[in-house]
Design a protein around this motif. Structure first.
Motif, mmCIF file in Angstrom:
data_model
loop_
_atom_site.group_PDB
_atom_site.id
_atom_site.type_symbol
_atom_site.label_atom_id
_atom_site.label_comp_id
_atom_site.label_asym_id
_atom_site.label_seq_id
_atom_site.Cartn_x
_atom_site.Cartn_y
_atom_site.Cartn_z
ATOM 1 N N ASN A 2 0.830 -1.209 0.000
ATOM 2 C CA ASN A 2 0.000 0.000 0.000
ATOM 3 C C ASN A 2 0.864 1.258 0.000
ATOM 4 O O ASN A 2 0.535 2.248 -0.656
ATOM 5 C CB ASN A 2 -0.934 -0.003 1.212
ATOM 6 C CG ASN A 2 -2.050 -1.015 1.078
ATOM 7 O OD1 ASN A 2 -2.825 -0.963 0.124
ATOM 8 N ND2 ASN A 2 -2.144 -1.944 2.012
ATOM 9 N N ASN A 9 1.655 6.678 -6.988
ATOM 10 C CA ASN A 9 0.658 7.709 -7.309
ATOM 11 C C ASN A 9 1.193 9.116 -7.112
ATOM 12 O O ASN A 9 0.938 10.017 -7.927
ATOM 13 C CB ASN A 9 -0.589 7.521 -6.437
ATOM 14 C CG ASN A 9 -1.423 6.335 -6.872
ATOM 15 O OD1 ASN A 9 -1.418 5.953 -8.041
ATOM 16 N ND2 ASN A 9 -2.145 5.737 -5.941
ATOM 17 N N ILE A 144 -11.353 9.274 -14.358
ATOM 18 C CA ILE A 144 -10.326 8.803 -13.433
ATOM 19 C C ILE A 144 -10.306 7.281 -13.469
ATOM 20 O O ILE A 144 -11.343 6.632 -13.284
ATOM 21 C CB ILE A 144 -10.600 9.299 -12.001
ATOM 22 C CG1 ILE A 144 -10.642 10.837 -11.966
ATOM 23 C CG2 ILE A 144 -9.534 8.781 -11.042
ATOM 24 C CD1 ILE A 144 -11.010 11.406 -10.616
ATOM 25 N N TYR A 145 -9.122 6.730 -13.743
ATOM 26 C CA TYR A 145 -8.985 5.283 -13.838
ATOM 27 C C TYR A 145 -8.255 4.766 -12.597
ATOM 28 O O TYR A 145 -7.199 5.285 -12.233
ATOM 29 C CB TYR A 145 -8.217 4.897 -15.105
ATOM 30 C CG TYR A 145 -8.849 5.444 -16.369
ATOM 31 C CD1 TYR A 145 -9.976 4.858 -16.916
ATOM 32 C CD2 TYR A 145 -8.316 6.570 -16.996
ATOM 33 C CE1 TYR A 145 -10.561 5.360 -18.066
ATOM 34 C CE2 TYR A 145 -8.886 7.087 -18.152
ATOM 35 C CZ TYR A 145 -10.012 6.470 -18.680
ATOM 36 O OH TYR A 145 -10.595 6.981 -19.814
ATOM 37 N N ARG A 146 -8.828 3.737 -11.981
ATOM 38 C CA ARG A 146 -8.239 3.122 -10.789
ATOM 39 C C ARG A 146 -7.831 1.696 -11.124
ATOM 40 O O ARG A 146 -8.689 0.866 -11.441
ATOM 41 C CB ARG A 146 -9.222 3.168 -9.614
ATOM 42 C CG ARG A 146 -9.501 4.586 -9.125
ATOM 43 C CD ARG A 146 -10.560 4.611 -8.033
ATOM 44 N NE ARG A 146 -10.677 5.950 -7.448
ATOM 45 C CZ ARG A 146 -11.404 6.910 -7.961
ATOM 46 N NH1 ARG A 146 -12.093 6.695 -9.074
ATOM 47 N NH2 ARG A 146 -11.471 8.097 -7.381
ATOM 48 N N ALA A 148 -6.431 -1.637 -9.842
ATOM 49 C CA ALA A 148 -6.179 -2.434 -8.642
ATOM 50 C C ALA A 148 -5.074 -3.458 -8.914
ATOM 51 O O ALA A 148 -5.082 -4.136 -9.956
ATOM 52 C CB ALA A 148 -7.454 -3.137 -8.205
ATOM 53 N N ALA A 156 -5.207 0.061 -1.794
ATOM 54 C CA ALA A 156 -5.158 1.295 -2.577
ATOM 55 C C ALA A 156 -4.857 0.979 -4.045
ATOM 56 O O ALA A 156 -3.933 0.215 -4.341
ATOM 57 C CB ALA A 156 -4.097 2.231 -2.016
ATOM 58 N N PRO A 157 -5.614 1.555 -4.984
ATOM 59 C CA PRO A 157 -5.333 1.339 -6.408
ATOM 60 C C PRO A 157 -4.376 2.393 -6.955
ATOM 61 O O PRO A 157 -4.190 3.459 -6.352
ATOM 62 C CB PRO A 157 -6.715 1.487 -7.040
ATOM 63 C CG PRO A 157 -7.388 2.511 -6.172
ATOM 64 C CD PRO A 157 -6.867 2.306 -4.776
ATOM 65 N N ILE A 158 -3.780 2.099 -8.090
ATOM 66 C CA ILE A 158 -3.012 3.105 -8.820
ATOM 67 C C ILE A 158 -4.009 3.997 -9.558
ATOM 68 O O ILE A 158 -4.878 3.504 -10.284
ATOM 69 C CB ILE A 158 -2.038 2.444 -9.807
ATOM 70 C CG1 ILE A 158 -0.959 1.669 -9.034
ATOM 71 C CG2 ILE A 158 -1.392 3.495 -10.704
ATOM 72 C CD1 ILE A 158 0.003 0.920 -9.931
ATOM 73 N N VAL A 159 -3.901 5.304 -9.355
ATOM 74 C CA VAL A 159 -4.876 6.253 -9.908
ATOM 75 C C VAL A 159 -4.210 7.081 -10.994
ATOM 76 O O VAL A 159 -3.133 7.667 -10.786
ATOM 77 C CB VAL A 159 -5.435 7.183 -8.811
ATOM 78 C CG1 VAL A 159 -6.436 8.162 -9.406
ATOM 79 C CG2 VAL A 159 -6.089 6.364 -7.703
ATOM 80 N N THR A 161 -5.464 9.774 -14.415
ATOM 81 C CA THR A 161 -6.595 10.447 -15.048
ATOM 82 C C THR A 161 -6.438 10.473 -16.564
ATOM 83 O O THR A 161 -5.342 10.270 -17.104
ATOM 84 C CB THR A 161 -6.729 11.892 -14.530
ATOM 85 O OG1 THR A 161 -5.577 12.647 -14.930
ATOM 86 C CG2 THR A 161 -6.845 11.917 -13.013
#
Length: 335
Positions: A2, A9, A144-146, A148, A156-159, A161
């Motif tokens: 995490n 990010n 916004i793309y998350r 996992a 927590a995902p990688i975020v 845009t």
């Protein structure tokens, strides 16, 4: 894991975004310097102007992007690039060309560019106001793309845009396109010749006026891209140039003034330096905090500088480079 995702990010992605914007902006600064031998302080205002043109075009034609499946500001970007390029050429003909015709020293052109900066800032604030505005209109929103990660215990995902993805794609396209233009095209080779020796290039029959115009067109187009994509990722602000001027000049000097590839490298150096300076390192240290002595308490926020002092980082880098290696990483031209 995490903590690693948090690092990706807030450092890897954020640093790449900032570095890409600074790199695109610094390319224009270094091209102008290599051809015309002066520092163009109004370049950051050209970036703001390009973003403002996109804002006006998006307001005039809202929802057009839905036809092609892209945000409307991105669809309007080519038109804004043309308008910004025309502005750059017009500024040169109105202000800088008469000064060059009189054979003034480069410092006079620099002072002239400061006057152009004040003029552009005043005009942008006159028509855009003083508050920030979003480039997303007519119901459009930032995607916004998350992502996992397939690891147990990773919440927590990688975020990332949509504007950031577009920025990375356009940065690669600009770098590859500029490389091919400067090394494969006849006009690009003429620009390199004029950069190396203007007098010899003029004596060889190269149309230096055309080279100057092409330089302004490229610089204006790149400025519009950088300003627009920054405004897409955050928001458009009339005082955007205030936060861009020092970083893009620091990037150009770090890479080597007059060296396009150095500007790209310098942009990412400054971008990642800013991001690493404001990153909360306490998050990465939490998994091993139990190994610390009892008297050593891990603070909640452990950053080199506060976010509000991020603008100090490029200034520090600029001073360090000027003292340690004035020619920059790629040994640019220093006059």
């Amino acid at each position: 894991m995490n903590e690693l995702v948090f690092f990706i990010n807030n450092v890897v992605i954020a640093g790449s975004v900032t570095g890409s914007i600074y790199a695109i902006g610094a390319i224009g600064v270094t091209l102008i310097f290599s051809i015309m031998r002066f520092a163009h302080f109004a370049h950051a205002d050209m970036m703001t102007f390009g973003a403002f043109m996109v804002l006006l075009l998006t307001a005039a034609f809202p929802g057009v992007g839905a036809i092609v499946g892209l945000p409307t500001p991105v669809v309007m970007l080519p038109a804004a690039m043309v308008l910004t390029a025309l502005l750059a050429v017009g500024i040169d003909k109105a202000f800088y060309k008469p000064l060059r015709a009189h054979g003034v020293k480069p410092i006079v052109l620099v002072i002239g560019s400061l006057g152009v900066t004040l003029m552009l800032q005043g005009l942008i604030r006159l028509f855009a106001g003083t508050s920030g505005q979003s480039l997303y209109m007519a119901g459009e929103r930032k995607e916004i793309y998350r992502l996992a990660l397939p690891f147990e215990g990773v919440r927590a995902p990688i975020v990332i845009t949509e504007p950031q993805i577009i920025l990375f794609v356009l940065t690669i396209a600009c770098v590859v396109g500029l490389h091919l233009f400067l090394n494969r095209s006849r006009l690009g080779k003429a620009m390199r010749a004029m950069s190396d020796n203007p007098d010899l290039a003029r004596a060889s029959g190269i149309n230096t006026n055309a080279i100057v115009a092409v330089t302004w067109v490229i610089a204006g187009g790149l400025a519009a891209i950088a300003g627009t994509l920054l405004s897409l990722d955050v928001t458009f602000k009339p005082d955007l140039s205030f936060f861009l001027l020092l970083p893009i000049f620091a990037a150009a000097i770090v890479g080597g003034v007059g060296h396009p590839w150095g500007a790209i490298a310098g942009g990412f150096v400054v971008g990642f330096a800013e991001t690493l300076a404001v990153f909360n390192w306490a998050v990465l240290l939490r998994p091993i905090a139990h190994h610390f002595p009892e008297w050593l308490e891990l603070p909640r926020n452990l950053a080199f500088v506060g976010t509000e002092y991020k603008i100090v980082v490029p200034f520090f880098i600029l001073v360090a480079i000027l003292v340690w290696r004035p020619t920059g990483i790629f040994k640019g031209k220093v006059i």
